[in-house]
Design a protein around this motif. Structure first.
Motif, PDB file in Angstrom:
ATOM      1  N   ILE A 128       0.853  -1.186   0.000  1.00 32.20           N
ATOM      2  CA  ILE A 128       0.000   0.000   0.000  1.00 32.20           C
ATOM      3  C   ILE A 128       0.894   1.243   0.000  1.00 32.20           C
ATOM      4  O   ILE A 128       1.819   1.359   0.797  1.00 32.20           O
ATOM      5  CB  ILE A 128      -0.926   0.034   1.227  1.00 32.20           C
ATOM      6  N   ASP A 129       0.598   2.160  -0.895  1.00 31.47           N
ATOM      7  CA  ASP A 129       1.332   3.421  -0.956  1.00 31.47           C
ATOM      8  C   ASP A 129       1.093   4.190   0.344  1.00 31.47           C
ATOM      9  O   ASP A 129      -0.049   4.469   0.710  1.00 31.47           O
ATOM     10  CB  ASP A 129       0.848   4.236  -2.159  1.00 31.47           C
ATOM     11  N   LYS A 130       2.149   4.537   1.051  1.00 30.39           N
ATOM     12  CA  LYS A 130       2.000   5.235   2.330  1.00 30.39           C
ATOM     13  C   LYS A 130       1.438   6.642   2.165  1.00 30.39           C
ATOM     14  O   LYS A 130       1.089   7.290   3.151  1.00 30.39           O
ATOM     15  CB  LYS A 130       3.342   5.271   3.070  1.00 30.39           C
ATOM     16  N   ASN A 131       1.368   7.129   0.931  1.00 38.50           N
ATOM     17  CA  ASN A 131       0.727   8.418   0.678  1.00 38.50           C
ATOM     18  C   ASN A 131      -0.764   8.270   0.399  1.00 38.50           C
ATOM     19  O   ASN A 131      -1.478   9.268   0.275  1.00 38.50           O
ATOM     20  CB  ASN A 131       1.394   9.112  -0.524  1.00 38.50           C
ATOM     21  N   ASP A 132      -1.229   7.026   0.314  1.00 40.22           N
ATOM     22  CA  ASP A 132      -2.643   6.767   0.082  1.00 40.22           C
ATOM     23  C   ASP A 132      -3.393   6.896   1.412  1.00 40.22           C
ATOM     24  O   ASP A 132      -3.027   6.251   2.398  1.00 40.22           O
ATOM     25  CB  ASP A 132      -2.827   5.351  -0.484  1.00 40.22           C
ATOM     26  N   PRO A 133      -4.437   7.739   1.484  1.00 36.45           N
ATOM     27  CA  PRO A 133      -5.165   7.919   2.752  1.00 36.45           C
ATOM     28  C   PRO A 133      -5.662   6.624   3.376  1.00 36.45           C
ATOM     29  O   PRO A 133      -5.767   6.516   4.594  1.00 36.45           O
ATOM     30  CB  PRO A 133      -6.345   8.817   2.345  1.00 36.45           C
ATOM     31  N   ILE A 134      -5.958   5.599   2.546  1.00 38.03           N
ATOM     32  CA  ILE A 134      -6.489   4.341   3.088  1.00 38.03           C
ATOM     33  C   ILE A 134      -5.498   3.680   4.044  1.00 38.03           C
ATOM     34  O   ILE A 134      -5.874   2.909   4.928  1.00 38.03           O
ATOM     35  CB  ILE A 134      -6.865   3.375   1.936  1.00 38.03           C
ATOM     36  N   TYR A 135      -4.222   3.997   3.892  1.00 40.82           N
ATOM     37  CA  TYR A 135      -3.178   3.432   4.742  1.00 40.82           C
ATOM     38  C   TYR A 135      -3.368   3.868   6.202  1.00 40.82           C
ATOM     39  O   TYR A 135      -2.873   3.216   7.121  1.00 40.82           O
ATOM     40  CB  TYR A 135      -1.812   3.887   4.225  1.00 40.82           C
ATOM     41  N   TYR A 136      -4.086   4.973   6.403  1.00 40.67           N
ATOM     42  CA  TYR A 136      -4.226   5.540   7.748  1.00 40.67           C
ATOM     43  C   TYR A 136      -5.673   5.512   8.253  1.00 40.67           C
ATOM     44  O   TYR A 136      -5.970   6.075   9.308  1.00 40.67           O
ATOM     45  CB  TYR A 136      -3.723   6.991   7.740  1.00 40.67           C
ATOM     46  N   GLN A 137      -6.561   4.855   7.524  1.00 38.02           N
ATOM     47  CA  GLN A 137      -7.970   4.884   7.888  1.00 38.02           C
ATOM     48  C   GLN A 137      -8.347   3.739   8.822  1.00 38.02           C
ATOM     49  O   GLN A 137      -7.914   2.606   8.631  1.00 38.02           O
ATOM     50  CB  GLN A 137      -8.840   4.827   6.628  1.00 38.02           C
ATOM     51  N   THR A 138      -9.156   4.058   9.833  1.00 35.00           N
ATOM     52  CA  THR A 138      -9.735   3.063  10.722  1.00 35.00           C
ATOM     53  C   THR A 138     -11.224   3.353  10.857  1.00 35.00           C
ATOM     54  O   THR A 138     -11.702   4.414  10.455  1.00 35.00           O
ATOM     55  CB  THR A 138      -9.080   3.085  12.116  1.00 35.00           C
TER      56      THR A 138
END
Length: 243
Positions: A128-138
């Motif tokens: 997962i691209d760490k710049n992709d917001p989904i990487y930080y979504q809960t």
């Protein structure tokens, strides 16, 4: 005003563990919160930090059902940890329902904001691209025990807006500080930083947003600067709710 009290695991009246977890169970955390509400009748805010499903998720459940993980990117040694994590989430679901049902028995309305801190570490296996917001979504939700629960549907939402959505759920007054964020939320802004913002679910440059959004974000940044490294031109009343 009630003096804030910091309660640690050592202060819990009773501690249980889910399986062989090293950490106190969600049930223990929820029960301690209920006990605190009972002991401190005038309490109006409790922040709960749960630990049950925290890593390393290695030996939580000896008699676990192993599910098949169909993803070549997942390291073999993490399959067991994923199974443990999912088993823990199942327990969390049950205990959260029990917790909300017990809150429903309290005469006053109680508002619960439930949100995840971060994704489990084995997500690092995924490409997962760490710049992709989904990487930080809960996941998160807001629940009222006595008032009508109006569904607030957001594809994504920054935690900086959490106070606003709780206020919306209770039709509560907000301070001028949160009024800026409320204006942004009303213009479908659900996240922003120094350069980008998410508007209507789409990540764009702030400079490409409309003039109102650009002005509101600039105002918010000026407030933060004044609050942190500026000269504190804004009085305390800017952060307080007035009658």
């Amino acid at each position: 005003m009630i003096e804030p009290k910091f309660i640690t695991e050592e202060d819990f009246h009773h501690i249980e563990h889910a399986g062989n977890s090293l950490y106190y169970s969600d049930k223990s955390a929820y029960n301690e919160s209920l006990r605190t509400l009972e002991e401190y009748k005038d309490t109006n805010f409790i922040q709960i930090i749960t630990m049950q499903n925290h890593g390393p998720n290695y030996r939580e459940f000896d008699n676990r059902e192993i599910s098949e993980v169909n993803n070549d990117e997942i390291k073999p040694e993490n399959v067991t940890r994923i199974n443990n994590y999912m088993r823990g989430l199942n327990i969390t679901d049950d205990e959260t329902i029990n917790f909300l049902n017990k809150l429903n028995e309290i005469d006053e309305n109680v508002t619960v904001l439930f949100y995840g801190d971060h994704l489990p570490y084995f997500y690092l296996d995924l490409n997962i691209d760490k710049n992709d917001p989904i990487y930080y979504q809960t996941e998160f939700f807001v629940y009222n025990t006595k008032k009508e629960n109006h569904h607030q549907n957001y594809e994504s939402l920054s935690p900086q807006f959490f106070t606003n959505i709780v206020a919306r759920a209770n039709n509560s007054k907000i301070s001028p500080f949160y009024a800026i964020l409320e204006e942004l939320l009303s213009n479908n802004v659900t996240w922003f930083d120094k350069e980008y913002c998410i508007v209507d679910g789409e990540k764009i440059k702030i400079s490409d947003s409309n003039n109102k959004i650009q002005t509101l974000i600039n105002d918010f940044n000026l407030v933060q600067y004044d609050q942190t490294t500026g000269k504190n031109y804004l009085s305390d009343s800017f952060y307080q709710i007035t009658e």
